[in-house]
Design an enzyme around this catalytic site. Structure first.
Site, PDB file in Angstrom:
ATOM      1  N   HIS A 194     -24.786  42.862  41.198  1.00  0.00           N
ATOM      2  CA  HIS A 194     -26.120  42.773  41.629  1.00  0.00           C
ATOM      3  C   HIS A 194     -26.707  41.571  41.188  1.00  0.00           C
ATOM      4  O   HIS A 194     -27.122  41.523  39.879  1.00  0.00           O
ATOM      5  CB  HIS A 194     -26.894  43.972  40.979  1.00  0.00           C
ATOM      6  CG  HIS A 194     -28.316  43.817  41.331  1.00  0.00           C
ATOM      7  ND1 HIS A 194     -29.432  44.684  40.558  1.00  0.00           N
ATOM      8  CD2 HIS A 194     -29.264  43.227  41.989  1.00  0.00           C
ATOM      9  CE1 HIS A 194     -30.391  44.623  40.893  1.00  0.00           C
ATOM     10  NE2 HIS A 194     -30.456  43.688  41.821  1.00  0.00           N
ATOM     11  N   MET A 249     -28.561  38.118  35.900  1.00  0.00           N
ATOM     12  CA  MET A 249     -29.646  37.726  35.840  1.00  0.00           C
ATOM     13  C   MET A 249     -29.908  35.916  35.274  1.00  0.00           C
ATOM     14  O   MET A 249     -28.995  35.683  34.613  1.00  0.00           O
ATOM     15  CB  MET A 249     -30.920  38.287  35.010  1.00  0.00           C
ATOM     16  CG  MET A 249     -30.830  39.803  35.238  1.00  0.00           C
ATOM     17  SD  MET A 249     -31.739  40.503  34.015  1.00  0.00           S
ATOM     18  CE  MET A 249     -31.463  42.295  34.402  1.00  0.00           C
ATOM     19  N   MET A 295     -29.431  38.848  40.535  1.00  0.00           N
ATOM     20  CA  MET A 295     -30.832  38.640  40.498  1.00  0.00           C
ATOM     21  C   MET A 295     -31.051  37.337  40.155  1.00  0.00           C
ATOM     22  O   MET A 295     -31.335  36.759  39.036  1.00  0.00           O
ATOM     23  CB  MET A 295     -31.342  39.492  39.242  1.00  0.00           C
ATOM     24  CG  MET A 295     -31.649  41.042  39.716  1.00  0.00           C
ATOM     25  SD  MET A 295     -31.719  42.207  38.381  1.00  0.00           S
ATOM     26  CE  MET A 295     -29.914  42.363  37.893  1.00  0.00           C
ATOM     27  N   GLY A 303     -28.158  52.675  33.822  1.00  0.00           N
ATOM     28  CA  GLY A 303     -28.074  51.922  32.665  1.00  0.00           C
ATOM     29  C   GLY A 303     -28.353  52.627  31.343  1.00  0.00           C
ATOM     30  O   GLY A 303     -27.542  53.253  30.955  1.00  0.00           O
ATOM     31  N   SER A 304     -29.821  52.843  31.144  1.00  0.00           N
ATOM     32  CA  SER A 304     -30.078  53.768  30.031  1.00  0.00           C
ATOM     33  C   SER A 304     -29.681  54.929  29.982  1.00  0.00           C
ATOM     34  O   SER A 304     -29.115  55.695  28.920  1.00  0.00           O
ATOM     35  CB  SER A 304     -31.636  53.415  29.653  1.00  0.00           C
ATOM     36  OG  SER A 304     -32.308  53.786  30.783  1.00  0.00           O
ATOM     37  N   SER A 358     -24.788  50.671  34.641  1.00  0.00           N
ATOM     38  CA  SER A 358     -25.109  49.474  34.633  1.00  0.00           C
ATOM     39  C   SER A 358     -25.011  48.967  33.074  1.00  0.00           C
ATOM     40  O   SER A 358     -25.170  49.415  32.129  1.00  0.00           O
ATOM     41  CB  SER A 358     -26.647  48.972  34.691  1.00  0.00           C
ATOM     42  OG  SER A 358     -26.903  47.951  34.263  1.00  0.00           O
ATOM     43  N   HIS A 418     -21.491  48.708  37.282  1.00  0.00           N
ATOM     44  CA  HIS A 418     -22.554  47.907  37.821  1.00  0.00           C
ATOM     45  C   HIS A 418     -22.756  46.548  36.979  1.00  0.00           C
ATOM     46  O   HIS A 418     -23.001  46.825  35.806  1.00  0.00           O
ATOM     47  CB  HIS A 418     -23.766  48.762  37.988  1.00  0.00           C
ATOM     48  CG  HIS A 418     -24.880  48.102  38.806  1.00  0.00           C
ATOM     49  ND1 HIS A 418     -25.031  47.954  40.168  1.00  0.00           N
ATOM     50  CD2 HIS A 418     -26.145  47.408  38.166  1.00  0.00           C
ATOM     51  CE1 HIS A 418     -26.057  47.384  40.486  1.00  0.00           C
ATOM     52  NE2 HIS A 418     -26.572  46.942  39.157  1.00  0.00           N
ATOM     53  N   ASP A 442     -25.124  43.565  36.382  1.00  0.00           N
ATOM     54  CA  ASP A 442     -26.390  42.872  36.538  1.00  0.00           C
ATOM     55  C   ASP A 442     -26.388  41.448  36.177  1.00  0.00           C
ATOM     56  O   ASP A 442     -26.679  41.045  34.786  1.00  0.00           O
ATOM     57  CB  ASP A 442     -27.372  43.509  35.834  1.00  0.00           C
ATOM     58  CG  ASP A 442     -27.661  44.953  36.590  1.00  0.00           C
ATOM     59  OD1 ASP A 442     -28.255  44.884  37.703  1.00  0.00           O
ATOM     60  OD2 ASP A 442     -27.729  45.885  35.620  1.00  0.00           O
ATOM     61  N   GLY A 453     -33.433  46.502  31.834  1.00  0.00           N
ATOM     62  CA  GLY A 453     -32.888  48.187  31.860  1.00  0.00           C
ATOM     63  C   GLY A 453     -34.091  48.865  30.881  1.00  0.00           C
ATOM     64  O   GLY A 453     -35.007  48.465  30.197  1.00  0.00           O
ATOM     65  N   ASP A 502     -31.383  51.541  42.113  1.00  0.00           N
ATOM     66  CA  ASP A 502     -31.091  50.982  40.724  1.00  0.00           C
ATOM     67  C   ASP A 502     -32.502  50.896  40.150  1.00  0.00           C
ATOM     68  O   ASP A 502     -33.500  50.247  40.627  1.00  0.00           O
ATOM     69  CB  ASP A 502     -30.538  49.596  41.259  1.00  0.00           C
ATOM     70  CG  ASP A 502     -30.291  48.808  39.927  1.00  0.00           C
ATOM     71  OD1 ASP A 502     -30.355  49.234  38.749  1.00  0.00           O
ATOM     72  OD2 ASP A 502     -29.810  47.505  40.081  1.00  0.00           O
ATOM     73  N   GLY A 503     -32.500  51.534  38.885  1.00  0.00           N
ATOM     74  CA  GLY A 503     -33.558  51.366  37.994  1.00  0.00           C
ATOM     75  C   GLY A 503     -34.518  52.473  37.775  1.00  0.00           C
ATOM     76  O   GLY A 503     -34.807  53.309  38.680  1.00  0.00           O
ATOM     77  N   GLY A 504     -34.302  53.255  36.496  1.00  0.00           N
ATOM     78  CA  GLY A 504     -34.851  54.175  36.335  1.00  0.00           C
ATOM     79  C   GLY A 504     -34.546  55.657  36.850  1.00  0.00           C
ATOM     80  O   GLY A 504     -35.061  56.812  36.659  1.00  0.00           O
ATOM     81  N   MET A 515     -34.696  48.922  44.513  1.00  0.00           N
ATOM     82  CA  MET A 515     -35.064  48.872  43.135  1.00  0.00           C
ATOM     83  C   MET A 515     -36.191  49.708  42.730  1.00  0.00           C
ATOM     84  O   MET A 515     -36.990  50.080  43.477  1.00  0.00           O
ATOM     85  CB  MET A 515     -35.591  47.487  42.645  1.00  0.00           C
ATOM     86  CG  MET A 515     -34.639  46.328  42.945  1.00  0.00           C
ATOM     87  SD  MET A 515     -33.302  46.662  41.610  1.00  0.00           S
ATOM     88  CE  MET A 515     -33.854  46.674  40.097  1.00  0.00           C
TER      89      MET A 515
HETATM   90  C1  DX5 Z   1     -32.622  45.986  36.344  1.00  0.00           C
HETATM   91  C2  DX5 Z   1     -31.081  46.208  36.843  1.00  0.00           C
HETATM   92  C3  DX5 Z   1     -30.613  47.578  36.284  1.00  0.00           C
HETATM   93  C4  DX5 Z   1     -30.978  48.290  35.047  1.00  0.00           C
HETATM   94  C5  DX5 Z   1     -30.973  49.673  35.328  1.00  0.00           C
HETATM   95  O1  DX5 Z   1     -32.914  44.896  36.667  1.00  0.00           O
HETATM   96  O2  DX5 Z   1     -30.899  45.781  37.963  1.00  0.00           O
HETATM   97  O3  DX5 Z   1     -29.307  47.801  36.971  1.00  0.00           O
HETATM   98  O4  DX5 Z   1     -29.942  47.782  34.294  1.00  0.00           O
HETATM   99  O5  DX5 Z   1     -31.312  50.070  33.924  1.00  0.00           O
HETATM  100  P1  DX5 Z   1     -31.925  51.532  33.997  1.00  0.00           P
HETATM  101  O6  DX5 Z   1     -31.071  52.703  34.340  1.00  0.00           O
HETATM  102  O7  DX5 Z   1     -32.005  51.738  32.297  1.00  0.00           O
HETATM  103  O8  DX5 Z   1     -33.153  51.703  34.393  1.00  0.00           O
HETATM  104 ZN    ZN Z   2     -28.741  46.185  38.728  1.00  0.00          ZN
END
Ligand code: DX5
Ligand code: ZN
Length: 218
Positions: A66, A37, A68, A199-200, A8, A33, A35, A146, A177-179, A139
């Protein structure tokens, strides 16, 4: 399906975006990916078309966008024009009629269609769409930022969804996606997920190429 890692770019260094794109091009990652928003569907604003365009012009792998955002149906053509291959909209952002319209339109535009569910949305809401969509995105955190802690209940939800997909005899893969990290990716895959947004876990390690390799091998 073979495990796909989708870094991400929310966690990328925006001052050196092209450099981070090149690193991901060189890595074993499968997709980019993106994101998007709007500050309304989620509390945060990430980036829009100019940044997506900048990434698209350097990316040599499929783009996974993605959305949002509220009223995602207004922007589907714009993402198709960027060369996006996988486009997902949130279940929570659409009425039943609008969601069907988005799925149909995404397909008409030549992209794969995904529907995303938030942590508090049960997997069962996707039953009516499983035979229409190409993927379901689950999610693992509340969308918007992130680097949040993974919500452990997500793992079981992926298993429930995988059973529903099998019961419906649907051709639909699961993206998480996420964590996502080296600590949960193998179990998520056992539960039926195939694509993993990170992402992270990709960008904060200092060595994204190595981090992607670690996620693939975990
Ligand atoms: C959150 C995003 C994710 C996010 C994931 O709203 O949709 O794609 O960047 O980040 P990590 O992998 O750090 O949880
Ligand atoms: Zn995402």
């Amino acid at each position: 399906m073979p495990r796909v890692i989708a870094p991400s770019f929310l966690s990328a260094d925006f001052g050196h975006l092209a450099h981070d794109c090149q690193l991901i091009n060189r890595s074993a990652a499968g997709w980019f990916h993106l994101d998007v928003m709007d500050g309304i569907f989620v509390p945060n604003i990430s980036y829009g078309f100019p940044v997506c365009q900048a990434i698209a012009s350097v990316a040599r792998k499929p783009l996974d966008a993605h959305l949002m955002i509220v009223e995602p149906w207004r922007y589907l053509e714009r993402f198709a024009a960027l060369g996006v291959s996988y486009l997902s909209v949130h279940y929570e952002a659409c009425s039943h009629r609008r969601l069907r319209e988005c799925i149909r339109k995404i397909h008409e535009l030549g992209m794969s269609a995904g529907v995303v569910i938030n942590p508090e949305t049960p997997a069962e809401v996707l039953i009516p769409y499983l035979r229409e969509i190409d993927y379901a995105l689950v999610m693992g955190v509340h969308p918007g930022y992130g680097g949040q802690a993974y919500i452990p209940e997500t793992t079981e939800k992926v298993g429930v969804l995988a059973d529903m997909i099998a019961a419906a005899d649907a051709d639909c893969f699961i993206e998480v996606d996420g964590g996502v990290s080296v600590n949960n990716i193998a179990e998520l895959e056992r539960q039926g997920a195939g694509v993993f947004v990170a992402g992270s876990a990709t960008f904060t390690s200092g060595d994204p190429v190595k981090a992607v390799r670690a996620l693939l091998e975990a």
